[in-house]
Write an enzyme that holds these catalytic residues in place. Structure first.
Site, PDB file in Angstrom:
ATOM      1  N   GLY A  30      61.137  24.079  70.951  1.00  0.00           N
ATOM      2  CA  GLY A  30      62.433  23.729  70.385  1.00  0.00           C
ATOM      3  C   GLY A  30      63.564  24.490  71.052  1.00  0.00           C
ATOM      4  CB  SER A  31      67.209  23.952  70.790  1.00  0.00           C
ATOM      5  OG  SER A  31      67.331  23.995  69.384  1.00  0.00           O
ATOM      6  CB  ALA A  86      61.297  27.066  61.036  1.00  0.00           C
ATOM      7  N   GLY A  99      60.175  19.109  63.721  1.00  0.00           N
ATOM      8  CA  GLY A  99      61.336  18.332  64.160  1.00  0.00           C
ATOM      9  C   GLY A  99      61.241  17.983  65.640  1.00  0.00           C
ATOM     10  CD  GLU A 106      55.927  23.788  66.735  1.00  0.00           C
ATOM     11  OE1 GLU A 106      56.922  23.894  67.481  1.00  0.00           O
ATOM     12  OE2 GLU A 106      55.986  23.220  65.622  1.00  0.00           O
ATOM     13  CE  LYS A 124      67.271  24.664  62.500  1.00  0.00           C
ATOM     14  NZ  LYS A 124      66.471  25.217  63.555  1.00  0.00           N
TER      15      LYS A 124
HETATM   16  C1  5RP Z   1      59.052  21.733  66.884  1.00  0.00           C
HETATM   17  C2  5RP Z   1      59.484  22.672  65.822  1.00  0.00           C
HETATM   18  C3  5RP Z   1      60.699  23.470  66.095  1.00  0.00           C
HETATM   19  O1  5RP Z   1      60.386  24.804  65.989  1.00  0.00           O
HETATM   20  C4  5RP Z   1      61.745  23.082  65.109  1.00  0.00           C
HETATM   21  O2  5RP Z   1      61.948  21.700  65.214  1.00  0.00           O
HETATM   22  C5  5RP Z   1      63.046  23.852  65.330  1.00  0.00           C
HETATM   23  O3  5RP Z   1      63.661  23.415  66.494  1.00  0.00           O
HETATM   24  P1  5RP Z   1      65.084  23.939  66.948  1.00  0.00           P
HETATM   25  O4  5RP Z   1      64.923  25.377  67.292  1.00  0.00           O
HETATM   26  O5  5RP Z   1      65.412  23.095  68.147  1.00  0.00           O
HETATM   27  O6  5RP Z   1      66.036  23.701  65.813  1.00  0.00           O
HETATM   28  O7  5RP Z   1      58.879  22.812  64.792  1.00  0.00           O
HETATM   29  O8  5RP Z   1      57.938  21.008  66.489  1.00  0.00           O
END
Ligand code: 5RP
Length: 228
Positions: A30-31, A86, A99, A106, A124
């Site tokens: 994720g980002s 998360a 997401g 994971e 979050k």
């Molecule tokens: C991917 C995940 C990510 O950790 C989660 O979606 C958070 O992403 P971001 O840091 O881009 O908000 O669970 O499967």
């Protein structure tokens, strides 16, 4: 005041304080996790030693671009640390993840990690889970049947799409995003989902997170679980 992106960068870099030379480390997806991987990459380029297992093809490619060493589940049955993002975190440190579609890998990586550090911007952190639709990975075969069974659990499910086609995970499965009004009992919901044929995994992470690094307007805050 820090933007969401600045918070992600700060928490990702703060997590670097948890790594030690020689550790086996799980790399999230994720980002936000990206900032951690990039920081670790810079450390490796300066001579830091570690081995890693990535939770997605995207994170693996990113790690590879920095020359971060890899290990395997055979070579390294237990990891010292995993750092991951998360989508939602509640006050008990129960998470919604997936997401970015990487929830299955994971959860496998988190399950073999001694310590899970979750990194996230302040948006979050929620009192009750469920504003974010819960990602559920299902196999393609008979997906309509799994989808219908998920729908029976008082939610509004949507088959995740990308460019007009069903989204495919790194494992070749589909994702259902299930919107619940609120998830008050994650444990019961997780076990109900697990009992549906075709459901591979859901994005509820219960009892995994040990430390949460949360963004705030005045910098990252480190929160520890009193569970362990
Ligand atoms: C991917 C995940 C990510 O950790 C989660 O979606 C958070 O992403 P971001 O840091 O881009 O908000 O669970 O499967």
């Amino acid at each position: 005041v820090l933007t969401q992106e600045e918070q992600k960068k700060m928490v990702g870099e703060k997590a670097l304080e948890f790594v030690r030379d020689g550790m086996a480390i799980g790399l999230g997806t994720g980002s936000t996790a990206r900032y951690f991987i990039e920081g670790l990459g810079r450390m490796v380029q300066e001579g830091f030693c570690c081995t890693t297992i990535a939770t997605s093809v995207a994170s693996e490619n990113l790690a590879e671009s920095y020359g971060i060493p890899k290990t395997t589940f055979t070579e390294t049955p237990q990891l010292d640390l995993v750092v991951d993002g998360a989508d939602e975190i509640d006050t008990e440190f129960t998470l919604i993840k997936g997401g970015g579609g990487a929830l299955l890998r994971e959860k496998i990586v988190a399950s073999i990690s001694k310590h899970m550090v979750v990194i996230a911007d302040s948006s979050k952190y929620v009192p009750v889970l469920g504003s974010f639709p819960l990602p559920i990975e299902i196999v393609q075969y008979g997906w309509e049947a799994s989808f219908a069974a998920i729908q029976q659990l008082s939610c509004i499910p949507i088959l995740r799409q990308r460019e007009g086609k069903p989204y495919l995970t790194d494992n070749g499965n589909f994702i259902v995003d299930a919107k619940f009004s609120a998830i008050h009992d994650p444990q019961t919901l997780e076990s109900a989902l697990r009992h549906i044929p075709g459901v591979v995994e859901c994005g509820l992470f219960i009892g995994f997170a040990d430390t949460v690094i949360l963004g705030s307007p005045d910098g990252p805050k480190v929160l520890s679980s009193n569970r362990k």
